[in-house]
Scaffold this motif. Structure first.
Motif, short mmCIF file in Angstrom:
data_model
loop_
_atom_site.label_atom_id
_atom_site.label_comp_id
_atom_site.label_asym_id
_atom_site.label_seq_id
_atom_site.Cartn_x
_atom_site.Cartn_y
_atom_site.Cartn_z
N PHE A 16 4.81 7.61 -5.77
CA PHE A 16 4.74 8.46 -6.71
C PHE A 16 6.15 9.06 -6.62
O PHE A 16 6.54 9.76 -7.20
CB PHE A 16 3.98 9.53 -5.71
CG PHE A 16 2.67 9.96 -6.37
CD1 PHE A 16 1.52 8.81 -5.66
CD2 PHE A 16 2.23 9.96 -7.43
CE1 PHE A 16 -0.49 8.89 -6.02
CE2 PHE A 16 1.72 9.64 -8.09
CZ PHE A 16 0.25 9.16 -7.34
N ARG A 17 6.74 8.83 -5.16
CA ARG A 17 8.61 9.83 -5.26
C ARG A 17 9.38 9.22 -6.03
O ARG A 17 10.04 9.99 -6.86
CB ARG A 17 9.18 9.41 -3.76
CG ARG A 17 8.05 9.96 -2.19
CD ARG A 17 8.21 11.16 -2.72
NE ARG A 17 6.86 12.67 -3.51
CZ ARG A 17 7.84 12.86 -4.33
NH1 ARG A 17 8.91 13.31 -5.11
NH2 ARG A 17 6.56 13.52 -5.71
N SER A 18 9.21 7.01 -6.55
CA SER A 18 10.13 6.32 -7.07
C SER A 18 9.70 6.62 -8.71
O SER A 18 10.62 7.21 -9.89
CB SER A 18 9.87 4.89 -6.74
OG SER A 18 10.15 4.88 -5.41
N LEU A 19 8.02 7.05 -8.41
CA LEU A 19 7.97 7.23 -9.81
C LEU A 19 8.79 8.39 -10.80
O LEU A 19 8.57 9.32 -12.14
CB LEU A 19 6.40 7.41 -10.60
CG LEU A 19 5.96 7.66 -11.89
CD1 LEU A 19 5.76 6.11 -12.12
CD2 LEU A 19 4.00 7.84 -11.79
N SER A 20 8.63 9.88 -9.67
CA SER A 20 9.36 10.94 -10.39
C SER A 20 10.54 10.81 -10.71
O SER A 20 11.14 11.52 -11.03
CB SER A 20 8.68 11.89 -8.96
OG SER A 20 8.37 13.47 -9.50
N THR A 21 11.37 10.56 -9.71
CA THR A 21 12.72 10.21 -10.03
C THR A 21 13.23 9.11 -11.35
O THR A 21 14.13 9.55 -12.10
CB THR A 21 13.71 9.25 -8.51
OG1 THR A 21 12.92 10.16 -7.47
CG2 THR A 21 15.10 9.21 -8.61
N TYR A 22 11.73 8.12 -11.58
CA TYR A 22 12.73 7.50 -12.24
C TYR A 22 11.70 7.91 -13.50
O TYR A 22 13.05 7.66 -14.91
CB TYR A 22 11.90 6.17 -12.11
CG TYR A 22 11.66 5.42 -13.37
CD1 TYR A 22 11.03 5.15 -14.11
CD2 TYR A 22 13.44 3.97 -13.76
CE1 TYR A 22 11.10 3.83 -15.43
CE2 TYR A 22 13.06 3.41 -14.81
CZ TYR A 22 11.63 3.30 -15.25
OH TYR A 22 12.48 2.61 -16.33
N GLY A 75 3.23 12.99 -1.74
CA GLY A 75 4.42 13.28 -0.10
C GLY A 75 4.90 14.79 -0.47
O GLY A 75 5.81 14.85 0.53
N ILE A 76 4.93 15.18 -1.40
CA ILE A 76 5.01 16.76 -1.81
C ILE A 76 3.58 17.32 -2.34
O ILE A 76 3.46 17.75 -3.32
CB ILE A 76 6.13 17.07 -2.06
CG1 ILE A 76 7.52 15.95 -2.40
CG2 ILE A 76 6.63 18.60 -2.82
CD1 ILE A 76 9.20 16.59 -3.33
N SER A 77 3.30 18.41 -1.20
CA SER A 77 2.48 19.26 -1.85
C SER A 77 2.36 20.83 -1.01
O SER A 77 3.62 20.30 -1.00
CB SER A 77 0.77 19.00 -1.64
OG SER A 77 0.75 18.58 0.13
N GLY A 100 0.60 -1.08 -0.15
CA GLY A 100 0.15 0.20 0.38
C GLY A 100 0.78 1.33 0.14
O GLY A 100 0.08 2.52 0.22
N ASN A 101 2.25 1.41 -0.50
CA ASN A 101 2.73 2.55 -0.01
C ASN A 101 2.83 3.24 -1.49
O ASN A 101 3.23 2.89 -3.04
CB ASN A 101 4.60 1.41 -1.00
CG ASN A 101 4.95 1.24 0.46
OD1 ASN A 101 5.07 2.04 1.89
ND2 ASN A 101 5.74 0.24 0.40
#
Lengths: 190, 236
Positions: A169-175, B94-96, A163-164
Motif C-alpha cells: 500500500f505504501r509503494s502503491l500510493s507513491t507510485y 500503514g496510514i489510518s 506477505g508485505n
C-alpha cells in the motif's frame, strides 16, 4: 463425596458458559459477514429508527447516538480515502477459525489508488496477548490491473512472497501519485 | 440423673436436626446445579443449531437474512460494524486515523514481512497552520527535521517519509530480536545495539568438528529508511 459431585457440576457449568459465549460470538460474526444492506435500506432504517424512538423514550441508546456514531465513522473513512488516495470499492471478511484468543479471518478487498486498481485476498491471524493484539498476514494474493508492466509484476510477486501488505500500500500510493504527476505533465504538452 | 439425660437427648436431637438441615441444603444445591447444567446445555445446543444452519446457508455472498425482518437498529448496527471493519483495513495499509475537533489524529502502523509491529500516533492541529500537537514517535527518530522539511508544504510526503523511518526502525529492531531469539546458542552474550537499532554489535561462534571459531560482527545501517545494513564488518 457430595462435594466432588458438586465440583463436577460446577466445572461443567463453567465450560458450558464459555462454550455459549464463543458460539454467540460466532453467530454474530456469521450474521455480520453474510448480510448486506444497500444505502437506501440504510436510510430507511435511520428514519424508521428515529420514529420508533419517539414513542419509547426509555431506550438506553438513543438513535442520535447510533446516528452520530455512524456519521462520524463515515466522515473518518471518507477523509482517509481522499487523503491517501486509496478508495476501497468492496471488502468482505469471513472468520475461518476462532479459538480462545486466536482469530483467523479471510479478507477480500478491492479498490483503486488514483488510476491503479487492485484486488487482494489474504488471511489475517490475530492473537490476543496480555498487553496487545498481534497481527500476521499470510496467503497474500494480489491482482493488479496494470499487471503486464514487468516492474509492477516483479514488485507484486515479491510483495506476495513476503506477505508485505503494508509495503504494497505504501509503494502503491507513491507510485500512483507519480503516475498522476506524469499524466498531468504529458497533458500539459498536448 | 434424669436432668443430665434430658440434656443429652436434647443435644442429640439438636445435632440430628442440624445434620438433617445440612443434608437438605446439599440436596437443594445439587438440584440447583443440575437444573443449571440442563438449562445451559439446552441453550448451547440451540445456539449450535443456529450456527450450523447459518454455516450451511452460506454459499453465496450477501442476502441471507433471518426469516424475521431485521430491525432498523440491527441494520444501523450492521453498517457501523462494516465501517469499523473498513477502518481496520486502513490500519493494515500503514496510514489510518480519525478526524478530531481541531484537526486529525493519524496512526502510522509498521510491519516487517507481514508481521505487524508497533504503531505510532500523530495528533495534528490544522488551524491556523498544520502543526504537531502530540505524538508517540520515539525521540531518536528525526521527527522535527522531517516536519521542518515537509509538514507545511506536502503533508502526504511528510507522513510517507516518517512512515519510512518508523517502518525501517521497527524492522531493524524486529530482526535483531529474532536473531537474538533464534540463534541464542551461537551468539555469545547478548546483541548490543543503540536505541535506533542502526548499529548492531555481537559475537558469535561457528563450530566445525572439534573446534569453535569466535567471530565479531558489526552491522551499520546508515540509511535510516532501510532495514538492511550498509556496512558489515566481520572480524576473527
Amino acid at each position: 463425596m457430595d462435594n466432588s459431585i458438586c465440583q463436577v457440576y460446577e466445572d461443567e457449568i463453567q465450560s458450558l458458559e464459555e462454550e455459549i459465549k464463543l458460539l454467540a460470538e460466532k453467530y454474530e460474526d456469521t450474521q455480520q459477514e453474510s448480510t448486506f444492506f444497500s444505502d437506501e435500506e440504510l436510510l430507511m432504517s435511520i428514519k424508521s429508527f428515529q420514529r420508533e424512538f419517539q414513542g419509547d423514550p426509555k431506550r438506553h441508546e438513543s438513535p442520535s447516538d447510533l446516528k452520530t456514531q455512524l456519521e462520524s465513522l463515515e466522515r473518518d473513512l471518507s477523509f482517509l480515502m481522499k487523503f491517501t488516495g486509496i478508495q476501497f470499492t468492496s471488502h468482505s471478511k469471513k472468520t475461518v477459525e476462532k479459538t480462545g484468543n486466536r482469530t483467523l479471518q479471510k479478507h477480500r478487498l478491492s479498490g483503486n489508488c488514483h488510476s491503479l486498481s487492485f484486488q487482494l485476498e489474504f488471511q489475517l491471524l490475530e492473537v490476543q496477548n496480555k498487553e496487545n493484539v498481534s497481527a500476521v498476514i499470510t496467503g497474500l494474493s494480489i491482482i493488479m490491473e496494470s499487471g503486464e508492466d514487468s516492474d509492477v509484476s516483479k514488485f507484486v510477486s515479491r510483495t506476495e512472497e513476503h506477505g508485505n501488505l503494508l509495503t504494497f500500500f505504501r509503494s502503491l500510493s507513491t507510485y500512483a501519485e507519480w503516475c498522476e504527476h506524469r499524466r498531468c505533465t504529458f497533458l500539459h504538452f498536448k | 440423673g434424669v436432668f443430665a439425660h434430658l440434656e443429652t437427648l436434647e443435644a442429640q436431637a439438636h445435632e440430628a436436626a442440624m445434620e438433617e438441615e445440612e443434608t437438605e441444603q446439599q440436596e437443594e444445591k445439587m438440584a440447583r446445579l443440575k437444573a443449571r447444567v440442563r438449562e445451559l446445555r439446552l441453550r448451547r445446543d440451540k445456539l449450535q443449531a443456529k450456527v450450523d444452519l447459518r454455516q450451511k446457508g452460506l454459499g453465496k455472498e450477501g442476502g441471507m437474512l433471518d426469516p424475521a425482518e431485521p430491525s432498523a437498529r440491527a441494520v444501523l448496527e450492521w453498517k457501523i460494524r462494516s465501517l469499523k471493519a473498513m477502518l481496520q483495513v486502513f490500519y493494515l495499509t500503514g496510514i489510518s486515523g480519525k478526524l478530531t475537533r481541531r484537526g486529525v489524529c493519524f496512526c502510522l502502523s509498521t510491519a516487517y514481512e507481514g508481521i505487524y509491529l508497533d504503531s505510532y500516533y500523530l495528533d495534528l492541529l490544522t488551524k491556523p497552520e498544520v502543526r504537531i500537537h502530540r505524538h508517540s514517535v520515539p525521540i531518536f527518530i528525526p521527527l522535527e527535521h522531517i516536519a521542518k522539511q515537509y509538514l507545511q508544504t506536502d503533508i502526504r510526503r511528510f507522513l510517507a517519509v516518517l512512515s519510512d523511518h518508523l517502518n525501517a526502525y521497527t524492522g531493524r529492531r524486529y530482526q535483531a530480536e529474532q536473531l537474538q531469539e533464534h540463534f541464542s546458542d551461537q551468539i555469545e552474550g547478548t546483541l548490543q545495539s543503540n536505541s535506533l537499532c542502526n548499529l548492531l554489535v555481537f559475537k558469535y561462534n561457528v563450530s566445525s568438528k572439534s573446534n569453535t571459531f569466535p567471530f565479531s560482527v558489526r552491522l551499520l545501517y546508515s540509511d535510516l529508511c532501510c532495514s538492511l545494513p550498509t556496512e558489515v564488518t566481520v572480524s576473527c
